[in-house]
Design an enzyme around this catalytic site. Structure first.
Site: not given
Length: 209
Positions: A41, A109, A138
């Site tokens: 990521r 997600s 995040k």
């Protein structure tokens, strides 16, 4: 394609979360710790630099028989021959991602029951669900979901579930027990003094280990 079987730990390599350690050092330690499913990521690198990192990650994961998933970027996943891609709610629609990436793994997600059901109906191979608890990794703009909502998701879908968000070695067992097939842990592992031992302890804590 056959149903995807996820290992207990879904590692995420995020260079922005590795503190002062080089990303490739953290990658090495994760793989030495027994990680068999890893997501790359990266939000801030130029595409050329991201490709180079992904290419090296592909070589390292392949030598350890670990699957590599690239977050967001279908093009990078294809370019480095990753095993799949993980898409968020604001990324390419699942159907488009599937058309581009073919039979490779596509994860989505999700943050609620409706999104989880839609992901299953649209052909996702697994769903990420969270944030489980409060997290500083995040800013999702979503309140913590908790184990009770995870149980509801588990009862509603047959897809493998990766729980994410604020999960640590201390609370991981309750997340597995609530129905997660796998757990994504970032800060608690990347911030550990000994990443190899940390990863091994978490994996060995799984009830099926």
């Amino acid at each position: 394609m056959p149903s995807l079987v996820l290992p207990p730990l879904y590692a995420i390599l995020d260079p922005e979360q590795t503190k002062s350690r080089a990303a490739e050092r953290v990658l090495h330690d994760l793989l030495e710790g027994g990680v068999k499913f890893l997501q790359l990521r990266v939000k801030s690198l130029p595409s050329s630099d991201l490709f180079e990192l992904a290419r090296r990650a592909r070589a390292a994961t392949r030598s350890h028989e670990c699957k590599l998933i690239v977050n967001d970027r279908v093009d990078i996943a294809l370019a480095c021959d990753a095993d799949g891609v993980h898409l968020g709610q604001d990324d390419l629609p699942l159907e488009v991602g599937r058309k581009l990436i073919g039979q490779k793994i596509v994860g989505i997600s999700t943050h609620d029951l409706e999104q989880a059901r839609e992901a299953e109906q649209s052909g996702a191979d697994y769903i990420g669900f969270g944030p489980m608890f409060g997290t500083t990794t995040k800013n999702t703009g979503v309140t913590p979901r908790g184990v009770e909502m995870l149980r509801q998701i588990r009862a509603a879908v047959n897809l493998p579930i990766v729980a994410i968000g604020g999960i640590t070695e201390q609370n991981v067992t309750q997340v597995w027990q609530a129905g997660a097939d796998s757990v994504a842990i970032i800060s608690d592992i990347s911030g550990a003094d000994d990443i190899v031992s940390k990863a091994r302890r978490i994996i060995s804590a799984h009830p099926g280990a």
